[in-house]
Design a protein around this motif. Structure first.
Motif, PDB file in Angstrom:
ATOM      1  N   GLY A 133       2.981   9.096 -10.941  1.00  0.00           N
ATOM      2  CA  GLY A 133       2.506   7.952 -10.255  1.00  0.00           C
ATOM      3  C   GLY A 133       2.527   6.534 -10.994  1.00  0.00           C
ATOM      4  O   GLY A 133       3.444   6.568 -11.918  1.00  0.00           O
ATOM      5  N   HIS A 134       2.242   5.538 -10.230  1.00  0.00           N
ATOM      6  CA  HIS A 134       2.446   4.191 -10.623  1.00  0.00           C
ATOM      7  C   HIS A 134       1.704   3.057 -10.486  1.00  0.00           C
ATOM      8  O   HIS A 134       0.614   3.131  -9.644  1.00  0.00           O
ATOM      9  CB  HIS A 134       4.075   3.756  -9.981  1.00  0.00           C
ATOM     10  N   GLY A 135       1.548   1.938 -11.276  1.00  0.00           N
ATOM     11  CA  GLY A 135       0.909   0.757 -10.713  1.00  0.00           C
ATOM     12  C   GLY A 135       1.516   0.444  -9.634  1.00  0.00           C
ATOM     13  O   GLY A 135       2.819   0.685  -9.215  1.00  0.00           O
TER      14      GLY A 135
ATOM     15  N   PHE B 248      -0.275  14.705  -2.316  1.00  0.00           N
ATOM     16  CA  PHE B 248      -1.296  13.665  -1.875  1.00  0.00           C
ATOM     17  C   PHE B 248      -1.303  12.302  -2.763  1.00  0.00           C
ATOM     18  O   PHE B 248      -1.186  12.416  -3.991  1.00  0.00           O
ATOM     19  CB  PHE B 248      -2.722  14.271  -1.882  1.00  0.00           C
ATOM     20  N   GLU B 249      -1.682  11.250  -2.098  1.00  0.00           N
ATOM     21  CA  GLU B 249      -1.366  10.080  -2.995  1.00  0.00           C
ATOM     22  C   GLU B 249      -2.296   8.959  -2.604  1.00  0.00           C
ATOM     23  O   GLU B 249      -2.580   8.768  -1.111  1.00  0.00           O
ATOM     24  CB  GLU B 249      -0.148   9.327  -2.698  1.00  0.00           C
ATOM     25  N   HIS B 250      -3.092   8.239  -3.219  1.00  0.00           N
ATOM     26  CA  HIS B 250      -4.085   6.995  -2.921  1.00  0.00           C
ATOM     27  C   HIS B 250      -3.456   5.699  -3.719  1.00  0.00           C
ATOM     28  O   HIS B 250      -3.344   5.994  -4.975  1.00  0.00           O
ATOM     29  CB  HIS B 250      -5.476   7.271  -2.757  1.00  0.00           C
TER      30      HIS B 250
ATOM     31  N   GLY C 251       0.957  -1.177  -0.014  1.00  0.00           N
ATOM     32  CA  GLY C 251      -0.015  -0.181   0.066  1.00  0.00           C
ATOM     33  C   GLY C 251       1.018   1.291   0.004  1.00  0.00           C
ATOM     34  O   GLY C 251       2.191   1.113   0.689  1.00  0.00           O
ATOM     35  N   ASP C 252       0.576   2.106  -0.440  1.00  0.00           N
ATOM     36  CA  ASP C 252       1.336   3.454  -1.022  1.00  0.00           C
ATOM     37  C   ASP C 252       0.285   4.666  -0.863  1.00  0.00           C
ATOM     38  O   ASP C 252      -0.432   4.778  -1.527  1.00  0.00           O
ATOM     39  CB  ASP C 252       2.052   3.269  -1.994  1.00  0.00           C
ATOM     40  N   THR C 253       0.529   5.550   0.206  1.00  0.00           N
ATOM     41  CA  THR C 253      -0.144   6.682   0.340  1.00  0.00           C
ATOM     42  C   THR C 253       0.441   8.085   0.882  1.00  0.00           C
ATOM     43  O   THR C 253       1.450   7.662   1.724  1.00  0.00           O
ATOM     44  CB  THR C 253      -1.578   6.386   1.212  1.00  0.00           C
TER      45      THR C 253
ATOM     46  N   LEU D  42      -3.563   1.239  -8.823  1.00  0.00           N
ATOM     47  CA  LEU D  42      -2.701   2.392  -9.183  1.00  0.00           C
ATOM     48  C   LEU D  42      -2.521   3.097  -8.132  1.00  0.00           C
ATOM     49  O   LEU D  42      -3.234   3.296  -7.121  1.00  0.00           O
ATOM     50  CB  LEU D  42      -3.332   3.081 -10.233  1.00  0.00           C
ATOM     51  N   ALA D  43      -1.072   3.733  -8.082  1.00  0.00           N
ATOM     52  CA  ALA D  43      -1.002   4.731  -6.982  1.00  0.00           C
ATOM     53  C   ALA D  43      -0.868   5.993  -7.751  1.00  0.00           C
ATOM     54  O   ALA D  43       0.033   6.329  -8.474  1.00  0.00           O
ATOM     55  CB  ALA D  43       0.397   4.486  -6.395  1.00  0.00           C
ATOM     56  N   ILE D  44      -1.802   6.809  -7.425  1.00  0.00           N
ATOM     57  CA  ILE D  44      -2.032   8.110  -8.107  1.00  0.00           C
ATOM     58  C   ILE D  44      -1.381   9.409  -7.112  1.00  0.00           C
ATOM     59  O   ILE D  44      -1.971   9.296  -5.979  1.00  0.00           O
ATOM     60  CB  ILE D  44      -3.501   8.509  -8.585  1.00  0.00           C
ATOM     61  N   GLU D  45      -0.689  10.210  -7.412  1.00  0.00           N
ATOM     62  CA  GLU D  45      -0.186  11.025  -6.561  1.00  0.00           C
ATOM     63  C   GLU D  45       0.458  12.208  -7.195  1.00  0.00           C
ATOM     64  O   GLU D  45       1.560  12.418  -7.355  1.00  0.00           O
ATOM     65  CB  GLU D  45       1.161  10.115  -6.109  1.00  0.00           C
ATOM     66  N   PRO D  46      -0.324  13.091  -7.229  1.00  0.00           N
ATOM     67  CA  PRO D  46      -0.031  14.352  -7.768  1.00  0.00           C
ATOM     68  C   PRO D  46       0.917  15.236  -6.867  1.00  0.00           C
ATOM     69  O   PRO D  46       0.775  14.937  -5.565  1.00  0.00           O
ATOM     70  CB  PRO D  46      -1.403  15.264  -8.019  1.00  0.00           C
TER      71      PRO D  46
HETATM   72 MG    MG Z   1       3.881   6.242  -4.755  1.00  0.00          MG
END
Ligand code: MG
Length: 254
Positions: free
Chosen positions: A167-169, A231-233, A104-106, A198-202
């Motif tokens: 961001g990344h898979g 921020f990332e989810h 998990g990445d946030t 996906l880890a979306i992280e603007p």
């Molecule tokens: Mg990340």
């Protein structure tokens, strides 16, 4: 190759995502003037041990922290240390946890004490940009629909989008295909399918989008030294709507 997760794998990713987010929010709740980033790091390590998870960043290409802690003009990858958080700072905390074989990445950026109203707006807009991106993570859309949604919100508010980091898979590995830029025209890239994670992280800057890396080899700062928010989810692409996998048990409302 973009790995589509099976229903069982998604169950495992929900568990690891919730643990990751719960730790992040507990750490974020400790952010206050007078606290050092090292103290936040030690707290994250302790919580990860309690959860019987492994901190994904610790030892990653030699990184020495359990979290990344990035203050003000630091964009991402700040190394925890003796620096003391001061009133008026914004502090980005990025945390990754491996549990049950899945990562998990946030990330979240929060204010310490009273901050400049324009900095508050930067935090709000970055969070909105993340959620605009997540809203496009639906089967049948194209990958860059996410990118374009993030960019539209950020630039529409007068801020700039970091281009040097994406961001990344995510899944069994912290970084899987595809890379997810936070800018670019819609309608490009792979077609999204349910079960992609996906880890979306603007990373959004108050000033120019350009960044540079400090001599420590990790800490990325804005070229103009103006603040940056992150921020990332971790999310799963769905048929009707995206599912956010990194929601905490109890949200810290920073
Ligand atoms: Mg990340």
């Amino acid at each position: 190759m973009i790995i589509i997760k099976t229903p069982d794998e998604l169950v495992a990713m929900r568990i690891s995502g919730k643990k990751t987010a719960t730790i992040l929010h507990k750490v974020a709740a400790k952010i206050a003037p007078g606290v050092t980033t090292k103290e936040l790091d030690e707290y994250a390590a302790e919580l990860a041990r309690e959860q019987e998870g492994r901190c994904a960043f610790f030892g990653f290409h030699g990184f020495s922290g359990h979290i990344c802690a990035s203050i003000n003009e630091e964009v991402v990858h700040g190394i925890p240390g003796p620096r003391m958080i001061r009133n008026g700072d914004i502090v980005g905390i990025d945390f990754g946890l491996v549990y049950g074989g899945f990562v998990g990445d946030t990330a979240i950026t929060v204010a310490a004490g009273e901050i400049d109203p324009e900095w508050t707006r930067l935090l709000d807009v970055t969070k909105q940009a993340l959620h605009a991106g997540i809203s496009k993570a639906i089967e049948g859309n194209r990958l860059s629909d996410i990118s374009n949604a993030v960019q539209s919100v950020a630039e529409g508010a007068g801020f700039s989008v970091v281009r040097d980091f994406v961001g990344h898979g995510i899944g069994r590995e912290m970084h899987e295909d595809p890379q997810i830029p936070n800018y670019g025209p819609a309608g490009r890239g792979p077609v999204l399918k349910a079960g992609m994670t996906l880890a979306i992280e603007p990373m959004i800057n108050l000033g120019v989008h350009k960044t540079k890396t400090l001599k420590d080899g990790w800490t990325v700062i804005t070229k103009d030294h103006l603040p940056s928010a992150h921020f990332e989810h971790t999310i799963a692409v769905g048929k009707e709507t995206a599912e956010i996998l990194t929601l905490p048990e109890q949200a810290f409302d920073g």
